[in-house]
Design a protein around this motif. Structure first.
Motif, short mmCIF file in Angstrom:
data_model
loop_
_atom_site.label_atom_id
_atom_site.label_comp_id
_atom_site.label_asym_id
_atom_site.label_seq_id
_atom_site.Cartn_x
_atom_site.Cartn_y
_atom_site.Cartn_z
N CYS A 186 -3.82 -0.31 -0.40
CA CYS A 186 -4.87 -1.44 0.65
C CYS A 186 -6.53 -1.45 0.76
N ILE A 224 1.18 -1.64 3.69
CA ILE A 224 1.25 -2.56 4.42
C ILE A 224 1.22 -3.86 2.89
N CYS A 242 -6.96 1.45 3.41
CA CYS A 242 -6.58 2.99 3.11
C CYS A 242 -8.10 3.53 2.11
N TYR A 278 -0.22 4.33 0.52
CA TYR A 278 -0.83 4.78 2.59
C TYR A 278 0.38 4.25 2.72
N CYS A 279 -0.09 3.14 3.61
CA CYS A 279 0.57 2.65 5.46
C CYS A 279 1.47 1.75 5.35
N CYS A 298 0.97 -1.44 0.20
CA CYS A 298 0.46 -0.06 0.24
C CYS A 298 1.23 1.59 0.30
ZN LIG Z 1 -3.27 1.06 3.74
#
Ligand SMILES: [Zn+2]
Length: 205
Positions: free
Chosen positions: A167, A107, A170, A104-105, A102
Motif C-alpha cells: 500500500c 490491506i 507502507c 506488509y499490513c 499489501c
Molecule cells: Zn501496507
C-alpha cells in the motif's frame, strides 16, 4: 547476550474503517456494472472517510509517529544497481503472485489505472487532485505500490524476488531505509493474503 528487539509486520495496524471502505468500493463497482450509477456515486462518497486519510498521513507524513528509524552506521554495499520502477509486465507478474493486498499490513490495494478510470466516470465522488489532502482517502490509502524490499542503497535489485505489492503508506513510510533499520519483518516470510478482493479489476473485464 540475548537482545530482544521488537519487530513488526508494518508501521501501524490498519484501522477497521479501511476494510469498511473496501467493502463500499467493491459495492460501488458492482453497482456501476449493474447500471446503478447514483448508488455507485453514493458508495464512493461513503468510502472517502477522513479517518482513513489520517491513518495514511500518520504513517507517511513528515511527523510520522509510527515510523522509527535506527540508522545503522555502515552500509556494506559493493554494487549498487540503478533504481528502476517495475515494468508493466513485472507489475502484472507481481499482482499474479501477491494478489491485491499489501504484503506488509495486508490491506486491500487498487492500481492507479483503475482509480483513473473511476475518476473519469465519477468525477464528483472519486476526487483526486495534486495535493494529498485533495485525494479520495480510500483510493489514496489503497494505492498499489511496488516496494523494493531491500532498497537500492543496500544493494537491492529490480528483480521480482525483491519486489512486493504494497500500500502507499507502507511503501512511502519505508523511504530508503532497510527493514532492519525500521524494525520490520521481511514480508516475504509471510503467506500471501487470500481473499475475494479483486482490486476492483473486474471494471476492466
Ligand atoms: Zn501496507
Amino acid at each position: 547476550m540475548n537482545q530482544t528487539v521488537s519487530l513488526r509486520r508494518c508501521f501501524r495496524e490498519p484501522i477497521p474503517e479501511i476494510f469498511d471502505a473496501a467493502r463500499y468500493l467493491d459495492a460501488a463497482v458492482s453497482a456501476h456494472l449493474n447500471g446503478k450509477n447514483n448508488l455507485a456515486n453514493e458508495l464512493f462518497l461513503l468510502a472517502n472517510d477522513p479517518k482513513i486519510w489520517e491513518w495514511t498521513d500518520s504513517v507517511w507524513g513528515k511527523r510520522g509517529f509510527y515510523v522509527t528509524v535506527n540508522k545503522l552506521p555502515n552500509k556494506l554495499v559493493t554494487e549498487k544497481v540503478p533504481s528502476r520502477m517495475p515494468t508493466t509486465k513485472q507489475k502484472y507478474e507481481l499482482h499474479k503472485r501477491d494478489g491485491y493486498h499489501c504484503r506488509y499490513c495486508g490491506i486491500p490495494v487498487i492500481r492507479a489505472d483503475i482509480r483513473k478510470k473511476l475518476k473519469k466516470l465519477y468525477p464528483e465522488s472519486v476526487v483526486w487532485e495534486k495535493t494529498n489532502a485533495s485525494q479520495h482517502a480510500a483510493f489514496q490509502c489503497m494505492w498499489a505500490q511496488y516496494d523494493h524490499v531491500v532498497p537500492h542503497s543496500y544493494g537491492g535489485t529490480n528483480e521480482l524476488e525483491n519486489l512486493v505489492v504494497s500500500c502507499a503508506a507502507c511503501n512511502f513510510g519505508k523511504m530508503e531505509y532497510s527493514l532492519e533499520e525500521l524494525g520490520l519483518i521481511d514480508p516475504r516470510n509471510f503467506p500471501i493474503v487470500q481473499s475475494l478482493w479483486d482490486g476492483l479489476e473486474r471494471l476492466n473485464s
